[in-house]
Scaffold this motif. Structure first.
Motif, short mmCIF file in Angstrom:
data_model
loop_
_atom_site.label_atom_id
_atom_site.label_comp_id
_atom_site.label_asym_id
_atom_site.label_seq_id
_atom_site.Cartn_x
_atom_site.Cartn_y
_atom_site.Cartn_z
N ILE A 144 0.84 -1.20 0.00
CA ILE A 144 0.00 0.00 0.00
C ILE A 144 0.87 1.25 0.00
N ILE A 145 1.89 1.25 0.86
CA ILE A 145 2.76 2.42 0.91
C ILE A 145 3.54 2.56 -0.41
N SER A 146 3.99 1.43 -0.96
CA SER A 146 4.70 1.47 -2.24
C SER A 146 3.84 2.08 -3.34
N ILE A 147 2.57 1.71 -3.36
CA ILE A 147 1.67 2.23 -4.39
C ILE A 147 1.52 3.74 -4.22
N PHE A 148 1.30 4.17 -2.98
CA PHE A 148 1.10 5.60 -2.75
C PHE A 148 2.34 6.42 -3.05
N LEU A 149 3.51 5.81 -2.89
CA LEU A 149 4.75 6.51 -3.24
C LEU A 149 5.08 6.34 -4.71
N GLY A 150 4.89 5.12 -5.20
CA GLY A 150 5.41 4.75 -6.51
C GLY A 150 4.68 5.39 -7.67
N SER B 153 10.64 -3.27 -2.93
CA SER B 153 9.54 -3.55 -3.86
C SER B 153 9.04 -2.30 -4.58
N LEU B 154 9.63 -1.16 -4.29
CA LEU B 154 9.16 0.09 -4.89
C LEU B 154 9.45 0.21 -6.39
N PRO B 155 10.65 -0.16 -6.87
CA PRO B 155 10.99 0.11 -8.27
C PRO B 155 9.98 -0.36 -9.32
N PRO B 156 9.43 -1.58 -9.25
CA PRO B 156 8.55 -1.99 -10.36
C PRO B 156 7.34 -1.07 -10.54
N ILE B 157 6.72 -0.64 -9.45
CA ILE B 157 5.53 0.18 -9.60
C ILE B 157 5.89 1.54 -10.21
N VAL B 158 7.04 2.08 -9.82
CA VAL B 158 7.48 3.36 -10.41
C VAL B 158 7.75 3.17 -11.90
N PRO C 161 -3.60 -0.60 -17.15
CA PRO C 161 -3.14 -2.00 -17.21
C PRO C 161 -1.67 -2.12 -16.81
N SER C 162 -0.85 -1.21 -17.27
CA SER C 162 0.57 -1.24 -16.94
C SER C 162 0.78 -1.01 -15.44
N ILE C 163 0.02 -0.09 -14.88
CA ILE C 163 0.14 0.19 -13.44
C ILE C 163 -0.26 -1.03 -12.63
#
Ligand SMILES: Nc1ncnc2c1ncn2[C@@H]1O[C@H](COP(=O)(O)OP(=O)(O)OP(=O)(O)O)[C@@H](O)[C@H]1O
Ligand SMILES: [Mg+2]
Lengths: 265, 279
Positions: free
Chosen positions: B97-103, B158-163, B202-204
């Motif tokens: 959840i935090i990764s998504i909100f940051l990423g 785990s942050l890099p992929p979402i960014v 879709p990519s996100i």
């Protein structure tokens, strides 16, 4: 050919327009280095209110660049443009955005529809940007759906439609905005000849009703003849001849034009 | 020459100067984690079976897949690792959840600004090539041993992929589509909100899937700094050379991975808009 000429007022005026692409500003890593391409070369022209003005020329002659300059989708290198007495080349960013919303609408060869919106939402896109409320938007878009013969397809997505139908959506989107000026860059080039002919007829019929000023780009002489009141022939970024279809065909200005209109006689 | 001394004193200075900030951050992460944890524990085991069944049916529309996915959690229960699995799941959930909100905002920033892209991209490259153990160090230095450190290390990993995938999705939108939107008078913000972001969904979602899988991989490692959960069991098995326990804990992690992967992937597929019109 449409009858036109509402008292001969000038709707579009282009004065000494140039566009030079240098590799740096094309946005992509170009081939070679420091190469400059003159895409539009000293073009001046006037389009009258209610006229269908056709720009013709071979591939690479600068037609698309010219029509994009009118909305400043491509920033001209020099020269001035007026559309209905508003100097487009003098607008700041906000004014330009507003101008694009209200004063002119464009139809693209590749349709330019939004893949994630259905037919109705594509058509109402311009209205949404204008700030028209939902109900009014839907009402006017439905009217346009009917006008371009797409009733029943409102909830289809662009990918589910044939090329001809997609371009009808493109035209309906432009008409929904109800701008005084339509800019069309080879809108029918992607369609097969039969559909193409049909679409030309429909455009003429629509023009009878709406009476817009239309700036129409094509590389097809037949299309130019059927649609245009006047035409300009472009070569290497410059306009080599301007006049009615008859004037150009009967009296080609040079070898190039003569070759171009050869089978039109 | 060593820089270790310098770095140690720099970190000390950081910790002293920003102690208020770090304490607040730690408390906030802990609160989120505990909240999620208590919600997860409030759901009965058959609730999960049902959730997986319905979720898999909704995303894949295949009865066979849905049923076999829904059966899997039962094995975790049979191993007696149910509570451990929920602990692990809480850490993953919090981190994701935090990764998504940051990423997502960082991905957008990269797509909008060349400058930001120039700064963020090498950072992402570094983050992804660094061995995952390295992330344990700053986490422990700032938050000492415990769940919060585990969450932080998991986030960094785990942050890099979402960014990246947010950025990729935004950049994939065809120039023709963008031009048309601009021609009708979109502002830069409207172009983003009405055209680029919806087309990037879709990519996100694929990015969220990958981020979740990375988090899952990290969470076992993070048990070394007090992450708890299934990772603890794996550690215990290694210490005692208990192959049986290691197997059960390992299989449980794999089951979690399969379920989360299938569900998020299915979601990404479902979202795919009708094919691009311009080809
Ligand atoms: N973004 C750009 N960067 C660099 N050069 C460009 C760019 N856009 C167009 N050109 C060049 O400008 C010239 C005119 O191109 P333009 O697309 O206006 O021609 P056109 O008459 O519309 O051709 P077609 O009939 O193929 O559509 C070409 O030589 C083209 O390579
Ligand atoms: Mg062109």
């Amino acid at each position: 050919m449409t009858t036109s000429d509402n008292n001969g007022r000038i709707a579009i005026e282009v004065e000494e327009l140039w566009k030079v692409f240098s590799n740096g500003d094309s946005g992509e890593q170009g081939e070679g280095s420091e190469e400059e391409i003159v895409a539009v070369q000293d073009v001046s022209l006037q389009v009258k209110d209610g006229e269908v003005f056709v720009v013709m020329g071979l591939s690479g002659s600068g037609k698309s660049t010219l029509i994009r300059c009118l909305l400043r989708l491509i920033e001209p290198t020099s020269g001035r443009i007026w559309i209905n007495n508003e100097e487009v080349t003098g607008l700041n960013r906000e004014e330009l955005t507003q101008f694009r919303r209200e004063r002119a609408a464009m139809v693209f060869q590749h349709y330019g529809l939004l893949p994630h919106r259905n037919v109705l939402d594509n058509i109402s896109f311009g209205l949404k940007l204008q700030g028209v409320g939902r109900e009014e938007r839907t009402r006017r878009s439905l009217e346009m759906v009917e006008r371009v013969g797409l009733s029943g397809f409102e909830s289809y997505f662009p990918a589910q439609l044939s090329g001809g139908m997609q371009q009808r959506v493109g035209i309906a989107r432009a008409l929904a905005n109800d701008p005084p000026i339509l800019l069309m860059d080879e809108p029918f080039s992607g369609l097969d000849p039969l559909i193409r002919r049909e679409m030309q007829d429909e455009l003429l019929a629509l023009q009878e009703q709406v009476n817009k000023t239309i700036f129409f780009v094509t590389h097809d002489l037949d299309e130019a003849m059927r649609l245009g009141d006047r035409m300009a022939v472009m070569k290497d970024g410059g306009v080599v001849q301007m006049g009615t279809y008859e004037e150009v065909v009967e009296n080609p200005a040079n070898e190039y034009v003569a070759k171009f209109v050869e089978n039109g006689r | 020459m060593h820089v270790a001394d310098f770095i140690n004193s720099a970190v000390d200075w950081l910790l002293v100067t920003f102690s208020g900030f770090f304490n607040g951050l730690s408390a906030a992460i802990l609160k989120l984690l505990m909240g999620i944890n208590s919600v997860l524990f409030a759901i009965p085991w058959w609730g999960y079976i049902l959730l997986v069944l319905v979720g898999a049916w909704f995303t894949t529309k295949k009865a066979g897949t849905a049923v076999s996915l829904a059966v899997l959690p039962i094995f975790i229960g049979m191993f007696g690792l149910w509570d451990r699995a929920l602990d692990t799941f809480s850490v993953i959930f919090t981190a994701v959840i935090i990764s998504i909100f940051l990423g997502i905002p960082f991905g957008v920033l990269m797509a909008e600004s060349k400058m930001a892209e120039k700064i963020i991209r090498p950072l992402l490259d570094t983050m992804q090539t660094m061995p995952s153990f390295v992330y344990l160090i700053p986490a422990v230095m700032i938050f000492s041993l415990g769940k919060v450190s585990a969450v932080l290390a998991t986030i960094i990993y785990s942050l890099p992929p979402i960014v990246r995938l947010t950025n990729l999705g935004l950049n994939q939108v065809s120039a023709q589509t963008e031009e048309a939107a601009l021609a009708y008078g979109t502002t830069r913000w409207q172009l983003l909100k009405e055209v680029r972001l919806p087309l990037a969904v879709p990519s996100i979602l694929t990015g969220i899937n990958q981020t979740t899988m990375m988090a899952l991989a990290m969470v076992v490692i993070a048990s070394m700094i007090g992450g708890g959960g299934l990772g603890d069991e794996v550690l215990r098995a290694i210490n005692r050379i208990d192959v049986g326990l290691g197997f059960e804990a390992g299989i449980s992690v794999v089951i979690l991975a399969i379920i989360i992967d299938r569900l998020t992937q299915g979601l990404a597929k479902r979202w795919e808009p009708p094919l691009d019109t311009t080809s």
